[in-house]
Design a protein around this motif. Sequence first.
Motif, mmCIF file in Angstrom:
data_model
loop_
_atom_site.group_PDB
_atom_site.id
_atom_site.type_symbol
_atom_site.label_atom_id
_atom_site.label_comp_id
_atom_site.label_asym_id
_atom_site.label_seq_id
_atom_site.Cartn_x
_atom_site.Cartn_y
_atom_site.Cartn_z
ATOM 1 N N PRO A 210 15.807 47.302 36.657
ATOM 2 C CA PRO A 210 17.160 46.800 36.384
ATOM 3 C C PRO A 210 17.209 45.276 36.307
ATOM 4 N N GLY A 211 16.444 44.607 37.174
ATOM 5 C CA GLY A 211 16.405 43.150 37.140
ATOM 6 C C GLY A 211 15.794 42.627 35.853
ATOM 7 N N VAL A 212 14.755 43.316 35.372
ATOM 8 C CA VAL A 212 14.131 42.925 34.102
ATOM 9 C C VAL A 212 15.139 43.041 32.965
ATOM 10 N N GLY A 213 15.848 44.164 32.934
ATOM 11 C CA GLY A 213 16.844 44.352 31.883
ATOM 12 C C GLY A 213 17.974 43.339 31.971
ATOM 13 N N LEU A 214 18.462 43.115 33.195
ATOM 14 C CA LEU A 214 19.534 42.141 33.387
ATOM 15 C C LEU A 214 19.070 40.742 32.987
ATOM 16 N N GLY A 215 17.839 40.391 33.386
ATOM 17 C CA GLY A 215 17.310 39.073 33.051
ATOM 18 C C GLY A 215 17.172 38.875 31.555
ATOM 19 N N ALA B 61 13.580 32.314 27.024
ATOM 20 C CA ALA B 61 14.650 32.468 28.009
ATOM 21 C C ALA B 61 14.710 33.899 28.531
ATOM 22 N N ALA B 62 14.604 34.870 27.611
ATOM 23 C CA ALA B 62 14.680 36.273 28.011
ATOM 24 C C ALA B 62 13.508 36.659 28.906
ATOM 25 N N LEU B 63 12.301 36.225 28.536
ATOM 26 C CA LEU B 63 11.125 36.560 29.337
ATOM 27 C C LEU B 63 11.180 35.895 30.713
ATOM 28 N N SER B 64 11.602 34.637 30.742
ATOM 29 C CA SER B 64 11.650 33.903 32.010
ATOM 30 C C SER B 64 12.589 34.575 32.997
ATOM 31 N N LEU B 65 13.799 34.880 32.535
ATOM 32 C CA LEU B 65 14.773 35.493 33.438
ATOM 33 C C LEU B 65 14.409 36.938 33.763
ATOM 34 N N ALA B 66 13.761 37.627 32.825
ATOM 35 C CA ALA B 66 13.332 39.001 33.105
ATOM 36 C C ALA B 66 12.322 39.018 34.248
ATOM 37 N N VAL B 67 11.406 38.058 34.247
ATOM 38 C CA VAL B 67 10.399 37.982 35.315
ATOM 39 C C VAL B 67 11.056 37.620 36.643
ATOM 40 N N ILE B 68 11.937 36.612 36.610
ATOM 41 C CA ILE B 68 12.575 36.143 37.847
ATOM 42 C C ILE B 68 13.440 37.233 38.471
ATOM 43 N N LEU B 69 14.344 37.796 37.682
ATOM 44 C CA LEU B 69 15.260 38.800 38.229
ATOM 45 C C LEU B 69 14.556 40.128 38.488
ATOM 46 N N GLY B 70 13.492 40.406 37.742
ATOM 47 C CA GLY B 70 12.701 41.595 38.033
ATOM 48 C C GLY B 70 12.043 41.492 39.399
ATOM 49 N N ALA C 115 23.071 40.400 42.042
ATOM 50 C CA ALA C 115 23.160 41.607 41.218
ATOM 51 C C ALA C 115 21.791 42.259 41.059
ATOM 52 N N ALA C 116 20.768 41.454 40.763
ATOM 53 C CA ALA C 116 19.419 41.996 40.605
ATOM 54 C C ALA C 116 18.928 42.613 41.912
ATOM 55 N N PHE C 117 19.199 41.938 43.009
ATOM 56 C CA PHE C 117 18.794 42.432 44.327
ATOM 57 C C PHE C 117 19.486 43.754 44.639
ATOM 58 N N GLY C 118 20.797 43.797 44.426
ATOM 59 C CA GLY C 118 21.556 45.010 44.715
ATOM 60 C C GLY C 118 21.162 46.175 43.826
ATOM 61 N N LEU D 298 8.114 48.900 41.282
ATOM 62 C CA LEU D 298 8.217 48.787 39.824
ATOM 63 C C LEU D 298 9.542 49.360 39.330
ATOM 64 N N LEU D 299 9.927 50.488 39.903
ATOM 65 C CA LEU D 299 11.200 51.099 39.527
ATOM 66 C C LEU D 299 12.368 50.181 39.886
ATOM 67 N N ALA D 300 12.299 49.570 41.073
ATOM 68 C CA ALA D 300 13.372 48.676 41.515
ATOM 69 C C ALA D 300 13.446 47.418 40.663
ATOM 70 N N ALA D 301 12.308 47.018 40.080
ATOM 71 C CA ALA D 301 12.280 45.802 39.265
ATOM 72 C C ALA D 301 12.917 46.001 37.895
#
Length: 297
Positions: free
Chosen positions: A208-213, A252-261, A180-183, A203-206
């Motif tokens: 949505p992943g940050v928000g999702l994470g 948890a929120a920061l970790s996943l925001a970084v990863i999915l971003g 999902a983050a990739f797409g 940065l723009l592409a990241a």
Amino acid sequence: MINRKTFEYGFYAAVIAVILALTGLFSIFEQRFVIDDRLTLSAVALVLMLGTAAYFTGSQVKNGDRVALTINTVVGSVIVGGALALLIVIEATIDLTFVFPNTINPVGEALSFGAEYPGSLIALLVFSAGVGAVMSGLLIIPARARQMILASAGLTIVIGLLRNQIDSLITLSDALALAAAFGLGFGVAVRRGADLPTGQRLLLAALPGVGLGAVLGVIASGGGVAEGGILRIGENAPLILGTGADAGLIAAALSLAVILGAVGAVGGLLMRSTRTFHDGMLYLVASLLIFGVLNWQ
């Protein structure tokens, strides 16, 4: 409309299929599962035999006639299926074990599709025609798409056979989140970042992943990855979505925001990448989803 080569190639493929069947291949492979209780290696072997015959017979149609292509692929596949059906009839009538001892486990049982003889013969022929029709569709679509489909199918089989070694690699929840983050990253880059410099586009592409994470991190910290949690699909706990879940909401929120971003940013790279990188990343995402599905089964 039916090419002469169709009967020739179909006959060759049928001879090979019958010889392999007489060695006990289908009976042996019937004991191995690619997907537990759903897909056996015997069924995969049958599809490969039918599909190969259909491919070679269909590839002889050069004038772009889709009707002729479909007819030839179906005929080629049915020739192989018919030869196996004939072997089942002979096996049911004559004891072949004195010549072919490996047929002590009847071929007909492995190719019965759950139907009783002689209904299993009809099921085999219908299945053969279906494989031929599917192969005709693969021959019609662009070569690049066909290669991706066949590569994904092959990878699924290999991974399924090695499932016991990869059960803990990635869960379906993790795979879906990464995909999902990739797409989303790729989609945003295409729609909004076409004219931006590479850095700004990433940065723009990241985003949505940050928000999702961040959202998934909040859910995970609230028990979402625990047994029965909304983020847990299957028996195994998510590995990636569980990152920082025990350390509290913010961690948890920061970790996943970084990863999915970061994953979203990689998706943004595809917009102006080489074909090799583009296809490689798509294969990787597809592979992760396949791993996840097999883990979930």
